[in-house]
Design a protein around this motif. Structure first.
Motif, PDB file in Angstrom:
ATOM      1  N   GLN A  67       0.843  -1.195   0.000  1.00 44.99           N
ATOM      2  CA  GLN A  67       0.000   0.000   0.000  1.00 44.99           C
ATOM      3  C   GLN A  67       0.873   1.238   0.000  1.00 44.99           C
ATOM      4  O   GLN A  67       1.887   1.289   0.703  1.00 44.99           O
ATOM      5  CB  GLN A  67      -0.887   0.048   1.237  1.00 44.99           C
ATOM      6  CG  GLN A  67      -2.135  -0.767   1.134  1.00 44.99           C
ATOM      7  CD  GLN A  67      -2.999  -0.588   2.376  1.00 44.99           C
ATOM      8  OE1 GLN A  67      -2.533  -0.174   3.423  1.00 44.99           O
ATOM      9  NE2 GLN A  67      -4.256  -0.926   2.235  1.00 44.99           N
ATOM     10  N   LYS A  90     -17.422   5.542   0.559  1.00 44.13           N
ATOM     11  CA  LYS A  90     -16.589   4.883  -0.447  1.00 44.13           C
ATOM     12  C   LYS A  90     -17.075   5.235  -1.850  1.00 44.13           C
ATOM     13  O   LYS A  90     -18.271   5.341  -2.094  1.00 44.13           O
ATOM     14  CB  LYS A  90     -16.635   3.367  -0.261  1.00 44.13           C
ATOM     15  CG  LYS A  90     -16.097   2.940   1.076  1.00 44.13           C
ATOM     16  CD  LYS A  90     -16.287   1.467   1.271  1.00 44.13           C
ATOM     17  CE  LYS A  90     -15.860   1.091   2.668  1.00 44.13           C
ATOM     18  NZ  LYS A  90     -16.512  -0.116   3.126  1.00 44.13           N
ATOM     19  N   HIS A  94     -14.617   1.287  -5.273  1.00 43.40           N
ATOM     20  CA  HIS A  94     -13.670   1.376  -4.162  1.00 43.40           C
ATOM     21  C   HIS A  94     -12.875   0.084  -4.032  1.00 43.40           C
ATOM     22  O   HIS A  94     -13.409  -1.011  -4.065  1.00 43.40           O
ATOM     23  CB  HIS A  94     -14.422   1.653  -2.865  1.00 43.40           C
ATOM     24  CG  HIS A  94     -13.532   1.769  -1.678  1.00 43.40           C
ATOM     25  ND1 HIS A  94     -12.751   2.873  -1.461  1.00 43.40           N
ATOM     26  CD2 HIS A  94     -13.294   0.921  -0.654  1.00 43.40           C
ATOM     27  CE1 HIS A  94     -12.066   2.700  -0.344  1.00 43.40           C
ATOM     28  NE2 HIS A  94     -12.378   1.526   0.168  1.00 43.40           N
ATOM     29  N   ASN A  95     -11.559   0.215  -3.879  1.00 42.13           N
ATOM     30  CA  ASN A  95     -10.663  -0.908  -3.632  1.00 42.13           C
ATOM     31  C   ASN A  95      -9.976  -0.628  -2.305  1.00 42.13           C
ATOM     32  O   ASN A  95      -9.162   0.296  -2.202  1.00 42.13           O
ATOM     33  CB  ASN A  95      -9.641  -1.023  -4.763  1.00 42.13           C
ATOM     34  CG  ASN A  95      -8.702  -2.189  -4.591  1.00 42.13           C
ATOM     35  OD1 ASN A  95      -8.643  -2.818  -3.549  1.00 42.13           O
ATOM     36  ND2 ASN A  95      -7.948  -2.469  -5.638  1.00 42.13           N
ATOM     37  N   PRO A  96     -10.260  -1.396  -1.254  1.00 48.98           N
ATOM     38  CA  PRO A  96      -9.712  -1.068   0.066  1.00 48.98           C
ATOM     39  C   PRO A  96      -8.190  -1.179   0.147  1.00 48.98           C
ATOM     40  O   PRO A  96      -7.579  -0.582   1.020  1.00 48.98           O
ATOM     41  CB  PRO A  96     -10.383  -2.076   1.008  1.00 48.98           C
ATOM     42  CG  PRO A  96     -10.872  -3.163   0.137  1.00 48.98           C
ATOM     43  CD  PRO A  96     -11.138  -2.568  -1.212  1.00 48.98           C
ATOM     44  N   HIS A  97      -7.575  -1.910  -0.770  1.00 44.94           N
ATOM     45  CA  HIS A  97      -6.122  -2.045  -0.738  1.00 44.94           C
ATOM     46  C   HIS A  97      -5.416  -0.815  -1.309  1.00 44.94           C
ATOM     47  O   HIS A  97      -4.317  -0.473  -0.882  1.00 44.94           O
ATOM     48  CB  HIS A  97      -5.702  -3.294  -1.522  1.00 44.94           C
ATOM     49  CG  HIS A  97      -4.233  -3.542  -1.528  1.00 44.94           C
ATOM     50  ND1 HIS A  97      -3.551  -3.973  -0.406  1.00 44.94           N
ATOM     51  CD2 HIS A  97      -3.303  -3.408  -2.497  1.00 44.94           C
ATOM     52  CE1 HIS A  97      -2.279  -4.097  -0.703  1.00 44.94           C
ATOM     53  NE2 HIS A  97      -2.092  -3.762  -1.965  1.00 44.94           N
ATOM     54  N   ASN A  99      -7.363   2.368  -2.497  1.00 43.50           N
ATOM     55  CA  ASN A  99      -8.068   3.632  -2.305  1.00 43.50           C
ATOM     56  C   ASN A  99      -8.238   3.933  -0.822  1.00 43.50           C
ATOM     57  O   ASN A  99      -8.841   3.154  -0.078  1.00 43.50           O
ATOM     58  CB  ASN A  99      -9.438   3.592  -2.974  1.00 43.50           C
ATOM     59  CG  ASN A  99      -9.344   3.292  -4.449  1.00 43.50           C
ATOM     60  OD1 ASN A  99      -9.907   2.326  -4.915  1.00 43.50           O
ATOM     61  ND2 ASN A  99      -8.624   4.108  -5.189  1.00 43.50           N
ATOM     62  N   ALA A 100      -7.743   5.070  -0.415  1.00 41.78           N
ATOM     63  CA  ALA A 100      -7.861   5.482   0.987  1.00 41.78           C
ATOM     64  C   ALA A 100      -9.159   6.260   1.186  1.00 41.78           C
ATOM     65  O   ALA A 100      -9.658   6.916   0.277  1.00 41.78           O
ATOM     66  CB  ALA A 100      -6.677   6.347   1.379  1.00 41.78           C
ATOM     67  N   LEU A 101      -9.685   6.183   2.395  1.00 40.17           N
ATOM     68  CA  LEU A 101     -10.822   7.004   2.806  1.00 40.17           C
ATOM     69  C   LEU A 101     -10.268   8.328   3.329  1.00 40.17           C
ATOM     70  O   LEU A 101      -9.049   8.477   3.475  1.00 40.17           O
ATOM     71  CB  LEU A 101     -11.621   6.263   3.878  1.00 40.17           C
ATOM     72  CG  LEU A 101     -12.255   4.948   3.401  1.00 40.17           C
ATOM     73  CD1 LEU A 101     -12.879   4.213   4.572  1.00 40.17           C
ATOM     74  CD2 LEU A 101     -13.266   5.191   2.324  1.00 40.17           C
ATOM     75  N   TYR A 105      -6.484   4.298   5.265  1.00 43.06           N
ATOM     76  CA  TYR A 105      -6.886   3.013   4.685  1.00 43.06           C
ATOM     77  C   TYR A 105      -7.744   2.248   5.676  1.00 43.06           C
ATOM     78  O   TYR A 105      -7.575   2.363   6.895  1.00 43.06           O
ATOM     79  CB  TYR A 105      -5.656   2.183   4.327  1.00 43.06           C
ATOM     80  CG  TYR A 105      -4.859   2.766   3.196  1.00 43.06           C
ATOM     81  CD1 TYR A 105      -5.294   2.649   1.874  1.00 43.06           C
ATOM     82  CD2 TYR A 105      -3.670   3.433   3.434  1.00 43.06           C
ATOM     83  CE1 TYR A 105      -4.574   3.180   0.843  1.00 43.06           C
ATOM     84  CE2 TYR A 105      -2.940   3.974   2.402  1.00 43.06           C
ATOM     85  CZ  TYR A 105      -3.396   3.839   1.117  1.00 43.06           C
ATOM     86  OH  TYR A 105      -2.681   4.376   0.078  1.00 43.06           O
ATOM     87  N   GLU A 106      -8.656   1.423   5.166  1.00 45.63           N
ATOM     88  CA  GLU A 106      -9.503   0.670   6.077  1.00 45.63           C
ATOM     89  C   GLU A 106      -8.893  -0.660   6.498  1.00 45.63           C
ATOM     90  O   GLU A 106      -9.230  -1.204   7.519  1.00 45.63           O
ATOM     91  CB  GLU A 106     -10.890   0.444   5.468  1.00 45.63           C
ATOM     92  CG  GLU A 106     -10.908  -0.016   4.044  1.00 45.63           C
ATOM     93  CD  GLU A 106     -12.302  -0.102   3.473  1.00 45.63           C
ATOM     94  OE1 GLU A 106     -13.170  -0.714   4.111  1.00 45.63           O
ATOM     95  OE2 GLU A 106     -12.521   0.442   2.405  1.00 45.63           O
ATOM     96  N   SER A 107      -7.980  -1.225   5.699  1.00 45.12           N
ATOM     97  CA  SER A 107      -7.327  -2.475   6.096  1.00 45.12           C
ATOM     98  C   SER A 107      -5.867  -2.193   6.445  1.00 45.12           C
ATOM     99  O   SER A 107      -5.297  -1.180   6.079  1.00 45.12           O
ATOM    100  CB  SER A 107      -7.415  -3.503   4.972  1.00 45.12           C
ATOM    101  OG  SER A 107      -6.670  -3.056   3.851  1.00 45.12           O
TER     102      SER A 107
END
Length: 111
Positions: A67, A90, A94-97, A99-101, A105-107
Motif C-alpha cells: 500500500q 466509499k 472502491h478498492n480497500p487495498h 483507495n484510501a478514505l 486506509y480501512e485495512s
C-alpha cells in the motif's frame, strides 16, 4: 449568369467522368487492398499486441504490491456530501487495498 451555368455544367460533366473512372479503379483494386490489410494484421498488429502483453506482464512481475503511504493532504478525498450507495464514504469502484478514505486506509495491508 450564363457563364456560371456553363461552368457548372462543365464541372458536373468532369466530376461524373472522374467518379466513373475512380469506381472502375477501386473495383479492380479491391481484392489487393483487402489482401494488404490482412497481411498487415498478421505481420504488424498481432505481434504488436503480443509485445504489449509481454511488456505488461514483465512490468507486473517487478511491481510492488504494498500500500502506498497515506498522507492526509487537505485537497484530496474531499466529501461535501455522502455517496448514494453503500455507507456513503466509499467511491463506486472502491478498492480497500489501494483507495484510501478521508481518514486513511480501512485495512492494515496484510496481503
Amino acid at each position: 449568369m450564363a457563364a456560371f451555368g456553363r461552368f457548372s455544367r462543365a464541372f458536373l460533366r468532369s466530376s461524373a467522368a472522374q467518379s466513373r473512372q475512380l469506381s472502375a479503379v477501386a473495383h479492380g483494386e479491391q481484392h489487393q487492398s483487402g489482401r494488404t490489410w490482412k497481411i498487415l494484421t498478421f505481420v504488424v498488429a498481432l505481434p504488436g499486441v503480443g509485445v504489449c502483453m509481454l511488456n505488461a506482464f514483465l512490468k507486473s512481475q517487478h511491481h510492488s504490491h504494498d500500500q502506498p503511504e497515506f498522507i492526509p493532504y487537505p485537497h484530496l478525498r474531499i466529501r461535501t456530501k455522502r455517496f448514494p450507495w453503500g455507507d456513503g464514504t466509499k467511491t463506486l469502484f472502491h478498492n480497500p487495498h489501494v483507495n484510501a478514505l478521508p481518514d486513511g486506509y480501512e485495512s492494515t495491508g496484510d496481503h
